[in-house]
Design an enzyme around this catalytic site. Structure first.
Site, mmCIF file in Angstrom:
data_model
loop_
_atom_site.group_PDB
_atom_site.id
_atom_site.type_symbol
_atom_site.label_atom_id
_atom_site.label_comp_id
_atom_site.label_asym_id
_atom_site.label_seq_id
_atom_site.Cartn_x
_atom_site.Cartn_y
_atom_site.Cartn_z
ATOM 1 N N ARG A 123 0.373 10.297 -0.087
ATOM 2 C CA ARG A 123 0.748 11.376 0.864
ATOM 3 C C ARG A 123 1.832 12.227 0.590
ATOM 4 N NH1 ARG A 123 -0.131 8.036 6.660
ATOM 5 N NH2 ARG A 123 -1.901 6.961 5.712
ATOM 6 N N LYS A 180 -11.138 -1.481 6.568
ATOM 7 C CA LYS A 180 -9.854 -1.229 7.476
ATOM 8 C C LYS A 180 -10.462 -0.629 8.615
ATOM 9 C CE LYS A 180 -6.571 2.439 7.198
ATOM 10 N NZ LYS A 180 -5.313 3.183 6.461
ATOM 11 N N GLU A 213 0.694 -1.248 -0.246
ATOM 12 C CA GLU A 213 -0.020 -0.041 0.118
ATOM 13 C C GLU A 213 0.883 1.245 0.127
ATOM 14 O OE1 GLU A 213 -2.637 0.230 3.450
ATOM 15 O OE2 GLU A 213 -2.801 2.578 3.020
HETATM 16 C C1 3PG Z 1 -2.160 4.566 8.070
HETATM 17 O O1 3PG Z 1 -1.809 5.667 7.546
HETATM 18 O O2 3PG Z 1 -2.855 3.809 7.722
HETATM 19 C C2 3PG Z 1 -1.603 4.480 9.476
HETATM 20 O O3 3PG Z 1 -1.318 5.931 9.832
HETATM 21 C C3 3PG Z 1 -0.429 3.666 9.776
HETATM 22 O O4 3PG Z 1 -0.463 3.500 11.095
HETATM 23 P P1 3PG Z 1 0.998 3.310 11.903
HETATM 24 O O5 3PG Z 1 1.979 4.417 11.058
HETATM 25 O O6 3PG Z 1 0.813 3.354 13.307
HETATM 26 O O7 3PG Z 1 1.297 1.735 11.321
#
Ligand code: 3PG
Length: 217
Positions: A54, A138, A50
């Protein structure tokens, strides 16, 4: 199951969630990192990737991985609009993940043939996604929104929904989530640390991927 998935062209959100115990949540700032990073994860046994929308480079990174690493299945994360869905599909993303859910996003992904894992954090959001035909979701932000206790509570009324909790998950707390019957996988950024990427430490990323795969030994 894995071989069959590789040979089919259409993919479902459930297949995306069932391929490995962890979907890496990837933030790429440099297109030059995309392909070696994808190969490093693949070498560790993770092929559903994924790449989050961003950074300004995200779409070019998806395109580079889709072209150069066909054994990987690259998806786009952080989709928030119909335009994001279109851009992700144009770049070659094969699945999509969103931090929340709107019907507009759901129908855009469906029209594009892009399997979507919509983000939810409340019962009402689950019901809205289900009304539109989505039942592989999710749970975001998982730890902040109630963690494994929330998923246990949801397993009663939402007995027909499967989740990929994401947000605050690590190698250490992932087993608590993966032990739940309504959890098929977790998502996490810990597999692709920014410093490993900046240093080109691909061996470390492969090691982190192997550890993640071993969560479901
Ligand atoms: C996401 O963007 O899906 C989450 O912010 C990922 O979360 P994490 O950085 O705590 O794994």
């Amino acid at each position: 199951m894995k071989e069959r998935l590789m040979s089919t062209t259409s993919l479902s959100a459930l297949q995306v969630m069932q391929d490995a115990p962890v979907i890496p949540v990837i933030v790429l700032n440099d297109v030059a990192h995309a392909v070696p990073m994808a190969r490093a994860l693949l070498a560790g046994g993770i092929r559903m990737l994924e790449v989050t929308l961003r950074t300004p480079q995200a779409l070019a990174c998806i395109e580079a991985i889709a072209k150069a690493v066909p054994e990987a299945v690259v998806g786009a994360g952080t989709l928030r609009s119909k335009a994001d869905a279109q851009a992700a599909a144009n770049a070659g993303a094969r699945f999509a993940v969103s931090p929340g859910y709107t019907s507009a996003l759901g129908s855009a992904c469906r029209d594009l043939g892009l399997p979507l894992l919509p983000g939810v954090a409340t019962g009402g959001e689950i019901m809205a996604a289900q009304e539109d035909g989505f039942s592989a979701l999710k749970f975001f932000p998982a730890l902040q929104a109630g963690g494994s206790a929330m998923l246990k509570a949801w397993s009663g009324p939402f007995f027909d929904v499967k989740f990929c909790p994401t947000g605050g998950i690590s190698l250490h707390n992932a087993p608590d989530f993966l032990a739940l019957p309504n959890v098929l996988c977790v998502g996490g950024s810990w597999l692709v640390p920014a410093d490993a990427m900046a240093q080109g430490d691909w061996a470390r990323i492969t090691h982190l991927a192997r550890e993640a795969v071993a969560l479901r030994a």
